[in-house]
Design a protein around this motif. Structure first.
Motif, PDB file in Angstrom:
ATOM      1  N   THR B 114     -30.399 -53.470  45.771  1.00 42.40           N
ATOM      2  CA  THR B 114     -30.846 -54.872  45.691  1.00 42.40           C
ATOM      3  C   THR B 114     -29.963 -55.686  44.761  1.00 42.40           C
ATOM      4  OG1 THR B 114     -32.388 -54.600  43.830  1.00 42.40           O
ATOM      5  CG2 THR B 114     -33.255 -54.195  46.039  1.00 42.40           C
ATOM      6  N   ARG B 119     -28.836 -60.871  50.172  1.00 41.92           N
ATOM      7  CA  ARG B 119     -29.973 -61.780  49.940  1.00 41.92           C
ATOM      8  C   ARG B 119     -30.522 -62.388  51.232  1.00 41.92           C
ATOM      9  NH1 ARG B 119     -27.133 -59.828  45.487  1.00 41.92           N
ATOM     10  NH2 ARG B 119     -28.289 -60.280  43.601  1.00 41.92           N
ATOM     11  N   ARG B 208     -32.576 -66.951  52.822  1.00 41.99           N
ATOM     12  CA  ARG B 208     -32.009 -66.062  51.797  1.00 41.99           C
ATOM     13  C   ARG B 208     -32.861 -66.135  50.537  1.00 41.99           C
ATOM     14  NH1 ARG B 208     -27.309 -67.174  49.677  1.00 41.99           N
ATOM     15  NH2 ARG B 208     -26.719 -65.040  49.166  1.00 41.99           N
ATOM     16  N   ALA B 209     -32.853 -65.001  49.807  1.00 39.86           N
ATOM     17  CA  ALA B 209     -33.695 -64.895  48.612  1.00 39.86           C
ATOM     18  C   ALA B 209     -32.980 -65.477  47.401  1.00 39.86           C
ATOM     19  CB  ALA B 209     -34.082 -63.442  48.365  1.00 39.86           C
ATOM     20  N   VAL B 210     -32.853 -66.798  47.416  1.00 36.76           N
ATOM     21  CA  VAL B 210     -32.219 -67.535  46.322  1.00 36.76           C
ATOM     22  C   VAL B 210     -33.128 -68.724  46.005  1.00 36.76           C
ATOM     23  CG1 VAL B 210     -30.208 -68.894  45.618  1.00 36.76           C
ATOM     24  CG2 VAL B 210     -29.892 -66.885  47.076  1.00 36.76           C
ATOM     25  N   CYS B 251     -23.510 -64.171  44.689  1.00 34.51           N
ATOM     26  CA  CYS B 251     -24.753 -63.435  44.410  1.00 34.51           C
ATOM     27  C   CYS B 251     -24.514 -61.937  44.239  1.00 34.51           C
ATOM     28  CB  CYS B 251     -25.749 -63.640  45.545  1.00 34.51           C
ATOM     29  SG  CYS B 251     -26.151 -65.360  45.881  1.00 34.51           S
ATOM     30  N   THR B 260     -31.759 -65.147  42.016  1.00 33.67           N
ATOM     31  CA  THR B 260     -31.840 -64.442  43.292  1.00 33.67           C
ATOM     32  C   THR B 260     -32.723 -63.224  43.110  1.00 33.67           C
ATOM     33  OG1 THR B 260     -30.079 -62.794  43.046  1.00 33.67           O
ATOM     34  CG2 THR B 260     -29.407 -65.014  43.661  1.00 33.67           C
ATOM     35  N   TYR B 261     -33.163 -62.685  44.243  1.00 36.78           N
ATOM     36  CA  TYR B 261     -33.955 -61.463  44.148  1.00 36.78           C
ATOM     37  C   TYR B 261     -33.066 -60.260  43.899  1.00 36.78           C
ATOM     38  CZ  TYR B 261     -36.247 -57.160  45.132  1.00 36.78           C
ATOM     39  OH  TYR B 261     -36.686 -55.874  45.004  1.00 36.78           O
ATOM     40  N   GLN B 262     -33.335 -59.576  42.825  1.00 32.36           N
ATOM     41  CA  GLN B 262     -32.872 -58.213  42.570  1.00 32.36           C
ATOM     42  C   GLN B 262     -34.098 -57.538  41.977  1.00 32.36           C
ATOM     43  OE1 GLN B 262     -29.201 -60.124  40.384  1.00 32.36           O
ATOM     44  NE2 GLN B 262     -28.948 -57.918  40.298  1.00 32.36           N
TER      45      GLN B 262
END
Lengths: 204, 603
Positions: B114, B119, B208-210, B251, B260-262
């Protein structure tokens, strides 16, 4: 150019084959530890600390000269040689990785060829030639597709060396500025392309 | 509670979670916030997003940041101790044929893959859960879209996903309030949208996971954790600590502002703050142990810092180590009751490994040359994409549709004046006729930013020839038997890859551009190697029949009632939609189920 120099270069050129067989005359790099799988991503890296460098003084002069011919100074930015791009190329060909090992052979043989060719034609090392003399050699090897039979291998070297010079140059602050790269800065908003850009391209 | 070592472990964990990425992170998050005491085992080192080299330029990196075997996606890629190979931890291929190879990307670090992922966070659509019903191929999921949808909603609201609702076929809209605003499209993306439309290819905002804006910490926590005020408070506090995107830096380097997702930036902090999560890093899990009643009793692992073999116990075990690593642990957990590996009475553990079909093409677009300089970093990755548009030619009568393949793909776009790297100005000879000197500098200025790239990402149908098993002859440096992969594409995938190439070339043509190289008409050559898209799923399929699947619809193994697999392994199909969002939705749903059963003392 005095006669003795000319004679020396002619002898050298006669002894040097048109192109050595791959790898035969190229010393293997001394081992280095490489980057590793968990390097410090925010440290400054001094060239030569991760693995030993290769270029002799003569190779370095030749590489610097060629960098300067490929990317010379102009009104917008300095030349690649002034920015030490040849040192990056030394770092590149000295790296202990398969891709770079392949490039190493091409670059070292290519530098030897271009110095020998310079001597053959003009009696001096490539770095010591006048700009039009350097250009005369480069014109023969700058486009693989159009290179004469004798120049096919040197042209492949030139293509690789030009790619490395460009990559090395445009990643310097001066090279990045040359391209008017406008990113890598934090901003509060992202508004997309300016209206002028959309108009030129004809999109909404 | 917090980061512990084998010496400082507590002794009373409810659940052991193996892995800390999308699946492990989500599982531990849900359980810990529901009051379940969790021990997480991570095979790699502790990692904090504060380590991200965010604004570094490539000129500051060795080899100008280029990829090397030890950092395959480049020096600044967030992956630590990982890549296509991990020193001392081999895997093998059963075949020497180049088209039967599987490449396995691992990341031995807290948060796993991740940290560097793209993302891209797409929902599977209704067709994607019932593919066999639709076209007679592959396997149906034991759940449908509507059953998973509430957890998609929750994941989107927790991690933060930008995008838009377009009402397109099998490309679900999210309920109001789930998505963050889509960023403005780049000029190249707009041109692709304009010209692809003439070919009938829709180009719309990608998801996107931002965080394009900060998450609403007042509204969302109550929707995520109804009736659980403590969880709401912890999650609200953590949402306030996450910044919105500042529109710079790739990212994949990791995001130290947590935009962002991590997993280590989103899932783990509130879970740790709950006091219910302990994490042991450098813990290489290799076996699930059984008690006399045939229930999972705990996990054995190697403490990589000492080399010692350790064992921990808990009331339940969740494998979330990545599809193939979870399979490896199951197959290495042999006992009298399970001589062929744990939870493998069906013989299906390791079967039906899938990746995503990948094929890329680039174009050079004269209309994009010499544009006035402007910042195109945006949210890092694509802002627009093309979801699959030819569902009407597939389904039950796919053979009559004329495509020659039964499943779809989407197109991810790469455009713009990106930060100059080691390849800037390279490979231009076909355009510049070999220029050098002052003319070369002018040429590079002209062509910089004029390239567009298309990445096709398509569905692979599971097949009998793609699976992994324990290599009888090889062990890793910890003494743990390693995996051996078998891999084969079917014509559904190779024909799809050929279709991608033709489509991309047509779009480049419609843009008035030139293809870089040439489109590859032979799908077997156009398709990226198995595993190389890093969408590994399958190997412990969920299903309705214990004889033909490994887990039920709750990711619970049929054979061992307190053993769960919440990563991509239970996927019965691998839709073109990138799997991460679905992994998280499934994991959250499974973890809710586990928490409920623990409360009822059923586990």
């Amino acid at each position: 150019m005095d006669r003795r120099d000319t004679l020396r270069w002619m002898l050298a050129a006669a002894a040097a084959p048109a192109w050595r067989t791959a790898g035969a005359a190229v010393a293997a790099p001394r081992a280095g530890k490489g980057i590793g799988t968990d390097p410090d991503l925010r440290a400054a890296y001094e060239r030569g600390t991760l693995w030993p460098l290769t270029f002799t003084a003569a190779q370095s002069r030749c590489a610097a000269a060629l960098c300067g011919v490929i990317i010379p100074a102009d009104e917008r930015s300095p030349g690649a040689d002034e920015l030490g791009v040849h040192e990056f190329i030394d770092e590149w060909i000295s790296a202990p990785y398969p891709d770079q090992r392949k490039d190493r052979d091409v670059v070292l043989e290519g530098l030897a060829w271009i110095d020998a060719e310079a001597g053959r034609r003009f009696g001096h090392a490539f770095a010591e030639l006048a700009p039009e003399q350097q250009q005369a050699i480069c014109d023969d090897i700058c486009w693989v597709e159009q290179a004469g039979h004798r120049f096919v291998k040197p042209a492949k070297f030139f293509a690789l060396f030009r790619d490395l010079t460009a990559g090395g140059f445009y990643t310097t602050p001066e090279g990045t500025k040359d391209l008017r790269f406008a990113g890598n800065v934090a901003s509060e908003n992202f508004d997309g392309p300016p209206a002028a850009v959309l108009k030129i391209v004809g999109v909404s | 509670m917090g980061f512990v070592t084998p010496r400082t472990l507590a002794g009373d964990y409810d659940v052991i979670v193996v892995g800390s990425g999308a699946a492990g992170g989500q599982t531990a998050y849900t359980l810990a916030l529901e009051g379940v005491r969790v021990l997480m085992l991570e095979a790699g080192r502790r990692y904090d997003v504060a380590e991200s080299p965010m604004f570094r330029t490539y000129g500051e990196a060795p080899l100008r940041g280029s990829g090397t075997p030890d950092k395959p996606f480049g020096f600044y890629d967030a992956t630590i101790d990982g890549g296509w190979t991990v020193p001392g931890e081999p895997y093998h291929s059963a075949s020497s044929s180049p088209d039967e190879q599987f490449m396995w990307w691992r990341a031995r670090m807290l948060g796993g893959r991740t940290n560097h992922w793209g993302r891209i966070a797409l929902r599977n659509g209704p067709y994607d859960f019932k593919p066999r019903t639709r076209d007679g191929l592959g396997f149906d999921w034991p759940i449908g879209y509507d059953e998973l949808a509430p957890w998609y909603d929750k994941v989107e609201m927790l991690i933060g996903v930008y995008g838009s609702n377009e009402g397109l076929e099998n490309t679900p809209d999210s309920p109001e309030g789930c998505l963050l605003p889509a960023p403005a499209a780049r000029v190249g993306e707009r041109l692709i949208r304009q010209r692809a439309a003439t070919l009938g290819v829709p180009v719309v905002p990608i998801h996107r996971a931002v965080l394009t804006r900060k998450l609403d910490h007042q509204r969302i926590p109550a929707l995520l954790h109804p009736g659980n005020e403590r969880a709401q408070r912890l999650v609200a506090a953590d949402m306030q600590a996450r910044s919105a995107c500042f529109w710079a830096t790739p990212c994949g380097r990791g995001c130290s502002i947590r935009a962002t997702y991590q997993s280590p930036a989103v899932h783990l902090p509130p879970a740790l703050a709950s006091g219910n999560l302990d994490i042991v890093c450098d813990a290489m899990a290799y076996e699930v142990t059984l008690d006399a009643r045939g229930k999972a009793s705990g996990v054995r692992f190697v403490d990589k810092t000492t080399g010692r073999h350790e064992a921990v116990t808990a009331r339940a075990v969740v494998l979330a180590a990545s599809a193939c690593e979870s399979v490896r642990i199951l197959l290495n957990s042999k006992s009298a009751a399970f001589p062929d590996g744990l939870a493998n009475s069906s013989g299906k553990v390791g079967r039906y490994i899938m990746d995503t079909v990948g094929s890329d093409l680039e174009g050079q677009i004269p209309l994009l040359e010499d544009l006035p300089p402007h910042n195109e970093d945006g949210a890092g990755g694509s802002h627009l994409y093309a979801p699959w548009w030819l569902y009407g030619r597939q389904g039950r009568d796919w053979e009559k549709g004329g495509l020659g393949f039964a499943r779809g793909y989407h197109i991810e776009l790469g455009t713009g004046r990106r930060m100059p790297g080691a390849d800037t100005g390279a490979q231009l000879e076909w355009l510049t006729r070999g220029s050098y000197g002052r003319r070369f500098k002018e040429d590079v200025r002209r062509y910089y930013g004029s390239f567009v790239s298309f990445s096709g990402r398509g569905e692979m149908i599971p097949n009998e020839h793609s699976y992994c098993e324990i290599d009888p002859h090889a062990k890793d440096k910890w003494g743990i038997p390693v995996l051996r992969f078998h891999w084969r594409w079917s014509a559904h995938e190779t024909r799809q890859a050929a279709h991608m190439q033709k489509t991309f070339a047509d779009i480049v043509d419609a843009m008035g551009g030139k293809v870089v190289g040439r489109p590859e008409p032979d799908g077997a050559k156009a398709i990226a190697p198995g595993g190389s898209i890093i969408h590994e799923v399958g190997g412990a399929l969920m299903g309705a029949d214990p004889k033909r699947s490994v887990t039920n619809a709750w990711c619970q193994t049929w054979d061992v009632s307190n053993l769960f697999v919440t990563d991509g392994a239970p996927f019965p199909s691998n839709a073109d939609k990138n799997p991460t969002l679905t992994i998280m939705a499934l994991a959250w749903r499974a973890a809710d189920h586990i928490a409920q059963r623990l409360r009822r003392k059923e586990i």
